[in-house]
Enzyme design. Sequence first.
Site, PDB file in Angstrom:
ATOM      1  N   CYS A 131       0.813  -1.212  -0.037  1.00 52.32           N
ATOM      2  CA  CYS A 131      -0.228  -0.073  -0.079  1.00 52.32           C
ATOM      3  C   CYS A 131       0.844   1.183  -0.121  1.00 52.32           C
ATOM      4  CB  CYS A 131      -0.943   0.059   1.128  1.00 52.32           C
ATOM      5  SG  CYS A 131      -2.337  -1.014   0.995  1.00 52.32           S
ATOM      6  N   CYS A 213      -8.243  -2.710  -4.323  1.00 50.73           N
ATOM      7  CA  CYS A 213      -7.372  -3.590  -5.209  1.00 50.73           C
ATOM      8  C   CYS A 213      -7.913  -5.118  -5.263  1.00 50.73           C
ATOM      9  CB  CYS A 213      -6.062  -3.579  -5.035  1.00 50.73           C
ATOM     10  SG  CYS A 213      -5.168  -2.010  -5.033  1.00 50.73           S
ATOM     11  N   CYS A 239      -5.430   1.439   4.165  1.00 48.40           N
ATOM     12  CA  CYS A 239      -4.264   1.283   3.286  1.00 48.40           C
ATOM     13  C   CYS A 239      -3.407   2.238   4.002  1.00 48.40           C
ATOM     14  CB  CYS A 239      -4.681   1.684   1.791  1.00 48.40           C
ATOM     15  SG  CYS A 239      -5.896   2.874   1.436  1.00 48.40           S
TER      16      CYS A 239
HETATM   17 FE1  SF4 Z   1      -1.189  -3.804  -2.572  1.00 53.20          FE
HETATM   18 FE2  SF4 Z   1      -3.655  -4.938  -1.471  1.00 53.20          FE
HETATM   19 FE3  SF4 Z   1      -2.622  -2.227  -0.877  1.00 53.20          FE
HETATM   20 FE4  SF4 Z   1      -3.746  -2.656  -3.218  1.00 53.20          FE
HETATM   21  S1  SF4 Z   1      -4.784  -2.817  -1.294  1.00 53.20           S
HETATM   22  S2  SF4 Z   1      -1.723  -1.333  -2.655  1.00 53.20           S
HETATM   23  S3  SF4 Z   1      -2.759  -4.569  -3.728  1.00 53.20           S
HETATM   24  S4  SF4 Z   1      -1.712  -4.008  -0.426  1.00 53.20           S
END
Ligand code: SF4
Length: 259
Positions: A131, A213, A239
């Site tokens: 993230c 995501c 995130c």
């Molecule tokens: Fe990475 Fe998941 Fe964060 Fe997207 S939500 S940036 S895939 S850790």
Amino acid sequence: MAQGAAITNGGDGAARDKRASFEHALVTLADASPSEILRWAADRYAPRLAFATGFGPEGLVIFDLIARHRLAVDVFTLDTGLLFPETYALWRRLEEKYGRGIRGVNPALDLEEQASRHGEKLWETAPDRCCGIRKVDPLAQALSGHEAWISAIRADQTKDRAQASVVETDPRYGIVKVNPLLAWSSDEVWSYLRDNDVPTNPLHQLGYPSIGCWPCTSPVSPGEDPRAGRWRGRAKTECGLHSRPSRPVSHSSVRPEGA
Ligand code: SF4
């Protein structure tokens, strides 16, 4: 940004009036409508005012209001490269419907580079780092040069978000953060979207109330917390874009208009 330009002591009467007006606005904004809050933010900060949307229902309300009122806001999305196809399709549909571009902000590393430097499926091995690379760092980059940013958080989404204020300082980016939908419920958001015919992500009808995501988003069961599908099975709930420590804004931390 303005944050560094704190109010100077002992200004003239006009400056004092502006300070008083600014502080009065902060108090009244606590009970203002999202439209009123957005107009206040645009009057004060545009064009150095940004809105980061992930195309969630709340973000769509704000995007509709920004477009409806033709506010000079830099609207962008953090394109992690890992969004659902339905999200990319919604992005295109919104641009067509509103005739307004939504800037894509990309991470410094593409997915291949990330895998080669940090390992495959970083979202599984170190989601905070993933993230950081794909969302937090790009957001900081995208916000540089702006004086304020708008977020679509609601107070009842997480314990962290319940501590937010409508207008607060965001020391991580050194700018003001404006949260127009803080007091709204999910029902109010969806009523607005229906009443105003705003396009939404079809995944919401398939059990995904909160969509990020694809590797970190799963559907939720009836009765589950709407955000339970985000980073399922992990302690992670944010995130990092909206984590505290934003704090209520005060006239000592923000330059009043014209001061
Ligand atoms: Fe990475 Fe998941 Fe964060 Fe997207 S939500 S940036 S895939 S850790």
